[in-house]
Design an enzyme around this catalytic site. Sequence first.
Site, PDB file in Angstrom:
ATOM      1  N   ASP A 271      -1.633   4.027 -14.612  1.00 21.70           N
ATOM      2  CA  ASP A 271      -0.966   3.239 -13.970  1.00 21.70           C
ATOM      3  C   ASP A 271       0.032   2.670 -14.787  1.00 21.70           C
ATOM      4  O   ASP A 271       0.097   2.672 -16.102  1.00 21.70           O
ATOM      5  CB  ASP A 271      -1.492   1.838 -13.072  1.00 21.70           C
ATOM      6  CG  ASP A 271      -0.450   1.556 -11.968  1.00 21.70           C
ATOM      7  OD1 ASP A 271       0.546   1.728 -11.838  1.00 21.70           O
ATOM      8  OD2 ASP A 271      -1.325   0.829 -10.824  1.00 21.70           O
ATOM      9  N   GLU A 484       4.403 -10.161   1.065  1.00 24.35           N
ATOM     10  CA  GLU A 484       3.060  -9.417   0.840  1.00 24.35           C
ATOM     11  C   GLU A 484       3.709  -8.198   0.094  1.00 24.35           C
ATOM     12  O   GLU A 484       4.750  -7.381   0.574  1.00 24.35           O
ATOM     13  CB  GLU A 484       2.394  -8.919   2.069  1.00 24.35           C
ATOM     14  CG  GLU A 484       3.022  -8.084   2.991  1.00 24.35           C
ATOM     15  CD  GLU A 484       2.029  -7.617   4.225  1.00 24.35           C
ATOM     16  OE1 GLU A 484       0.595  -7.926   3.947  1.00 24.35           O
ATOM     17  OE2 GLU A 484       2.504  -6.986   4.995  1.00 24.35           O
TER      18      GLU A 484
END
Length: 735
Positions: A271, A484
């Site tokens: 990542d 979110e």
Amino acid sequence: MKVSSSFLFAFLLLSVIGVFSAQAQDSLKFRNHQLPVVERIRNLISRLTQEEKVLQLQNDAPAIPRLGIPAYNWWNECLHGVGRNGIATVFPQAIGMAATWDPDLIFREADVISTEARAKYNEARKKGFTGNYEGLTFLSPNINIFRDPRWGRGQETYGEDPFLTGTIGVAFVKGLQGNDPKYLKVVATAKHFAVHSGPESTRHSFDAWCSDRDLFETYLPAFEMLVKEGHVASVMGAYNRFRNEPCCSNNFLLRDILRKSWGFEGYVVTDCGAIWDIFNGHELQPDAIRSSAMTLNAGCDLTCGDEYQELLKAKESGYVRQVTIDQSLERLFTARFRLGMFDPDSIVPYSDITGTSLDTPSNRELAAKVARESIVLLMNNGILPLSENTGPVAIIGPYADNLNVLLGNYNGTPSQPVTLLQGIRNIIKNKKAIYAKGIPAFEEIDFSKNVIDWMPLEMQRQAMDAAQKSKVIIFVGGISPGLEGEALKVEIHGFSGGDRTNLELPNNQKFLLKKLKETGKPIILVLTGGSALALDWEKENCSAILQVWYPGEEGGNAVADVLFGKYNPAGRLPVTFYSSLNDLPLFEDYSMKGRTYKYFEGEPLFAFGHGLSYTHFQYEHFALSKSIISSEDSLLVEITLKNTGRVDGEEVIQLYSAKPDSRVGQPLRKLIGFRRVFLKKGEEKVVVLPVYVSNLRYYDSERQKYRVEAGIYTLLIGGASDDIRLKGEIRVNPE
């Protein structure tokens, strides 16, 4: 024998030419598409300097002009359409894709996405562009398990169930990567491996722990399916640690499970910035040099970052071997060769895709179809579908005319987005559609001001006036990608850092809904968002509730089609809707006990697999092809399904297994099969679902392997995990 000087000269000249010709031919081996790929790649790698080698292990790989190798950026996004690269078809967010329960449709979507990706790549290459988001290696799909509705990135996933996640994920990967025997259309990347689902605020230092049972029965199965069935070409590691070892340098996950057990042959990427986390967030190594060596040695081939430039020093210090560097280079160049980057366009089947394949009418129609199929009718007291002659209709709410709630995150840019308000107006026309926003969206509010400022009285007055003039109220609320998402800078009531701290609607929406209820007009609640909401009051006081997720560029038209009966909804929940946070364990607890439909022993507000229709379906004639089977066997389940209602529609048939007398602690029930079926009114079909006994497996922690428990299993079939219509039993013989 006497040799003439002229003959000798000619011989020497031919010899020299032959030597140069051999050298030239050898230097071009990696360009010779008739040679085996492995031979070509090793020839290329042998010609690289040490510095060139380590720089090719970074996502922004520089050009090597002396070999004619262009620069390449490995970081590209296509979660639900080509992302961050200009105009592209924007499909519903991933959680909405899962709500279709239609892997064939998701395969078609992914095929369109990869076509648009190839078009953009081909156009960029013609112009000499090699920047970020212009390549063919995509960091999608996200197949982490959405174990807790508080996680802000759950919207990027395919829900809480490993089997549904894996099935949708395999379809998506196959659609992206194509079916050519030699060339990949694009590279798909399964992420984030593994045991990763929040919290966002601590992801760079968090250490996730779970039992072996939870690891192998919940967190790993979808990844295994994508590797073994989908043949995914790439896997991305996660930011967090697992059992105190960073996921991107986790030998157990990357070496023992991914490569040795599953036979994964592709490349692994970190990542973005995850190696930096090893020494700065997790504090397990003193610097980038040893963190980079640790990551490469574990089998992570590519850094999404620039940390691998430290591998030169790591090699000099003896922390990493040359063979390890070369092995990762071979995996990375294998991907580029399989994409056709070193072959003539004339033999690469995707090289002739042009910009005319972008944003086409057929692509837009497919986006509309996915959106329609994703919409879940949570409840309906009979008010839906509305007649086109219904009116006036008040459309109220902060997200009625909002573009962001169409897009979700990791999105592209639509050319002609249709908001929910516009979609409704397209059907009932302006004279019957009275719009009032009513309240600002939560993400638009300055919470340093008092309540009057963030619930403006004039906006409320307009909403109440619109409601009084209407026959029915359509309230468009919910949550948004501004509340979110991934590592957001949001700290307001109910939301923190991209995650949620409660499951209820923002309190200004609840306030306005209660005011609107006082008018006596029926309320149809249309909810945007990527996760479950606690809707106890809304369920009791609204006439209908639609969950529409982040529905993509055609979202407005799709929602209007459902509201006004032009399309009969058949979306199903890929997650459980709970009544309260009190129903759930702590967010940081990665144990599956008490989570999801498989282990939650309470009463859900809306169950996993739930979704209503405008018609009715009757299940009949449950039959099994066999009732006694071995642990490695399979069987067929057959039922007759009939549409007994007055309109055409689709039913999502769901097959679950249960073993209440289990001695090893099996889930309450487990999804093992499903199919979305269309039936005209009055039509009936015989539907057959396969059951693979391997889907009944559990993980034996003592023996460290999967096993199938012997004994009686109940097979349950119906329209949701709590709507079982037919049952049958099978006996599994001992191993």
